[in-house]
Design a protein around this motif. Structure first.
Motif, PDB file in Angstrom:
ATOM      1  N   UNK A 162     110.165 112.843 -59.279  1.00  0.00           N
ATOM      2  CA  UNK A 162     109.586 111.506 -59.195  1.00  0.00           C
ATOM      3  C   UNK A 162     108.777 111.407 -57.912  1.00  0.00           C
ATOM      4  N   UNK A 163     107.495 111.124 -58.067  1.00  0.00           N
ATOM      5  CA  UNK A 163     106.626 111.036 -56.893  1.00  0.00           C
ATOM      6  C   UNK A 163     106.035 109.631 -56.790  1.00  0.00           C
ATOM      7  N   UNK A 164     105.630 109.296 -55.578  1.00  0.00           N
ATOM      8  CA  UNK A 164     104.955 108.031 -55.323  1.00  0.00           C
ATOM      9  C   UNK A 164     103.487 108.310 -55.039  1.00  0.00           C
ATOM     10  N   UNK A 165     102.624 107.534 -55.654  1.00  0.00           N
ATOM     11  CA  UNK A 165     101.188 107.665 -55.397  1.00  0.00           C
ATOM     12  C   UNK A 165     100.646 106.357 -54.855  1.00  0.00           C
ATOM     13  N   UNK A 166      99.899 106.458 -53.755  1.00  0.00           N
ATOM     14  CA  UNK A 166      99.196 105.310 -53.185  1.00  0.00           C
ATOM     15  C   UNK A 166      97.699 105.567 -53.315  1.00  0.00           C
ATOM     16  N   UNK A 167      97.004 104.665 -53.986  1.00  0.00           N
ATOM     17  CA  UNK A 167      95.563 104.807 -54.207  1.00  0.00           C
ATOM     18  C   UNK A 167      94.834 103.736 -53.419  1.00  0.00           C
ATOM     19  N   UNK A 168      93.904 104.176 -52.577  1.00  0.00           N
ATOM     20  CA  UNK A 168      93.142 103.265 -51.731  1.00  0.00           C
ATOM     21  C   UNK A 168      91.654 103.564 -51.864  1.00  0.00           C
ATOM     22  N   UNK A 169      90.820 102.553 -52.082  1.00  0.00           N
ATOM     23  CA  UNK A 169      89.375 102.799 -52.142  1.00  0.00           C
ATOM     24  C   UNK A 169      88.846 103.331 -50.813  1.00  0.00           C
ATOM     25  N   UNK A 170      87.934 104.277 -50.895  1.00  0.00           N
ATOM     26  CA  UNK A 170      87.237 104.787 -49.709  1.00  0.00           C
ATOM     27  C   UNK A 170      85.833 104.199 -49.647  1.00  0.00           C
ATOM     28  N   UNK A 171      85.133 104.226 -50.772  1.00  0.00           N
ATOM     29  CA  UNK A 171      83.789 103.669 -50.861  1.00  0.00           C
ATOM     30  C   UNK A 171      83.667 102.809 -52.116  1.00  0.00           C
ATOM     31  N   UNK A 172      82.963 101.699 -51.973  1.00  0.00           N
ATOM     32  CA  UNK A 172      82.613 100.853 -53.102  1.00  0.00           C
ATOM     33  C   UNK A 172      81.101 100.907 -53.307  1.00  0.00           C
ATOM     34  N   UNK A 173      80.666 100.633 -54.529  1.00  0.00           N
ATOM     35  CA  UNK A 173      79.241 100.463 -54.765  1.00  0.00           C
ATOM     36  C   UNK A 173      78.830  99.075 -54.289  1.00  0.00           C
ATOM     37  N   UNK A 174      77.542  98.808 -54.299  1.00  0.00           N
ATOM     38  CA  UNK A 174      77.050  97.504 -53.855  1.00  0.00           C
ATOM     39  C   UNK A 174      77.521  96.381 -54.768  1.00  0.00           C
ATOM     40  N   UNK A 175      77.939  96.739 -55.994  1.00  0.00           N
ATOM     41  CA  UNK A 175      78.431  95.720 -56.942  1.00  0.00           C
ATOM     42  C   UNK A 175      79.955  95.601 -56.909  1.00  0.00           C
ATOM     43  N   UNK A 176      80.605  96.312 -55.970  1.00  0.00           N
ATOM     44  CA  UNK A 176      82.045  96.161 -55.795  1.00  0.00           C
ATOM     45  C   UNK A 176      82.900  97.084 -56.635  1.00  0.00           C
ATOM     46  N   UNK A 177      82.303  98.057 -57.324  1.00  0.00           N
ATOM     47  CA  UNK A 177      83.090  99.014 -58.100  1.00  0.00           C
ATOM     48  C   UNK A 177      83.586 100.131 -57.192  1.00  0.00           C
ATOM     49  N   UNK A 178      84.766 100.677 -57.506  1.00  0.00           N
ATOM     50  CA  UNK A 178      85.295 101.788 -56.712  1.00  0.00           C
ATOM     51  C   UNK A 178      84.484 103.032 -57.029  1.00  0.00           C
ATOM     52  N   UNK A 179      83.855 103.601 -56.009  1.00  0.00           N
ATOM     53  CA  UNK A 179      83.127 104.859 -56.181  1.00  0.00           C
ATOM     54  C   UNK A 179      84.069 106.028 -55.914  1.00  0.00           C
ATOM     55  N   UNK A 180      84.710 105.998 -54.738  1.00  0.00           N
ATOM     56  CA  UNK A 180      85.642 107.062 -54.382  1.00  0.00           C
ATOM     57  C   UNK A 180      86.933 106.449 -53.855  1.00  0.00           C
ATOM     58  N   UNK A 181      88.053 107.100 -54.174  1.00  0.00           N
ATOM     59  CA  UNK A 181      89.362 106.612 -53.729  1.00  0.00           C
ATOM     60  C   UNK A 181      90.210 107.786 -53.299  1.00  0.00           C
ATOM     61  N   UNK A 182      91.027 107.566 -52.284  1.00  0.00           N
ATOM     62  CA  UNK A 182      91.953 108.603 -51.824  1.00  0.00           C
ATOM     63  C   UNK A 182      93.338 108.291 -52.378  1.00  0.00           C
ATOM     64  N   UNK A 183      94.008 109.317 -52.893  1.00  0.00           N
ATOM     65  CA  UNK A 183      95.364 109.196 -53.419  1.00  0.00           C
ATOM     66  C   UNK A 183      96.307 110.008 -52.547  1.00  0.00           C
ATOM     67  N   UNK A 184      97.354 109.377 -52.061  1.00  0.00           N
ATOM     68  CA  UNK A 184      98.335 110.033 -51.198  1.00  0.00           C
ATOM     69  C   UNK A 184      99.650 110.137 -51.962  1.00  0.00           C
ATOM     70  N   UNK A 185     100.179 111.359 -52.043  1.00  0.00           N
ATOM     71  CA  UNK A 185     101.361 111.658 -52.850  1.00  0.00           C
ATOM     72  C   UNK A 185     102.528 112.027 -51.953  1.00  0.00           C
TER      73      UNK A 185
END
Length: 254
Positions: free
Chosen positions: A132-155
């Motif tokens: 059983x693992x825990x994943x935390x997902x955090x946006x790194x970059x958003x587009x100008x319209x607020x969509x997640x472009x890149x996100x970092x996941x820490x396990x």
């Protein structure tokens, strides 16, 4: 594996068709600090590129790899989940994907970069055992319209006992949004706060101090240490000091 299975991980509300020249110019050198962070931590991490609908970087920390090399996981992308996550948890991840983007879609664009979503699911390692693992997902970059472009996941290894435990937290807020899977809704609660004494006991416990050694270090009786430990276990809903340390570390309580 069907493409539609992989595509199900990419919510239409976050589909990115193109980037502006300005967005492309200044967001390419960020990966080197992430690599440095990966070398300095025990956790596994990887980066999702939602434009390419795949992984952009995978660290060599072994927990997440399940016996693969980082390059193999990088090439598999989301196919990795279908290979190493049991079907019941695949369905859970798709649910998390849906409710997470639903929450995100209702969040003001200027605040979206500040949110982290955390959840627990099982991975099948190279020995075929479920962990059983825990994943935390955090946006790194958003587009100008607020969509997640890149996100970092820490396990990291989960401090919980079952999959789920979906939480969203905004940086700087003393509030946690918990998703109730049974009732199918978000519920708000305040972050757990530890007393000074509870923090002291946890910090010394991480250094391997026994109850008697903790008592001597902070000038209280062993029975008082035991009392504070019991209250701590109740507060964190754990059964022993190892679980308490894992929970407190994962939730940034110490």
């Amino acid at each position: 594996m069907k493409d539609q299975d992989l595509n199900s991980f990419f919510d239409s509300r976050n589909t990115i068709f193109s980037l502006t020249d300005e967005e492309r110019i200044y967001k390419f050198d960020y990966i080197e600090p992430i690599k440095a962070f990966a070398r300095a931590t025990y956790t596994s991490l990887y980066v999702i590129n939602y434009l390419e609908q795949g992984f952009e970087y995978v660290s060599d920390n072994p927990l997440f790899l399940c016996g693969n090399t980082p390059q193999q996981v990088l090439e598999m992308g989301y196919a990795f989940y279908f290979k190493h996550v049991p079907q019941s948890d695949i369905e859970l991840l798709l649910k998390i994907n849906s409710v997470g983007f639903d929450f995100y879609d209702k969040t003001p664009i200027e605040d979206r970069i500040l949110y982290t979503i955390s959840y627990d699911f099982h991975l099948k390692n190279q020995e075929g055992k479920l962990i059983l693992i825990n994943q935390k997902l955090t946006p790194v970059f958003l587009t100008s319209t607020g969509k997640i472009w890149k996100a970092i996941c820490i396990i990291s290894l989960s401090s919980e006992r079952k999959a789920g435990n979906i939480k969203i937290h905004k940086n700087g807020e003393n509030m946690v949004h918990n998703y109730n899977l049974k009732l199918d809704r978000w519920e708000d609660s305040k972050k757990i706060a530890l007393s000074k004494r509870e923090k002291e006991i946890l910090q010394l416990s991480t250094r391997g101090f026994t109850i008697n050694e903790i008592a001597e270090e902070i000038f209280i009786s062993p029975d008082t240490v035991k009392f504070h430990r019991r209250k701590l276990f109740e507060k964190l809903d754990v059964t022993n000091i190892s679980e308490a340390i894992a929970f407190a570390t994962s939730n940034k309580l110490i």
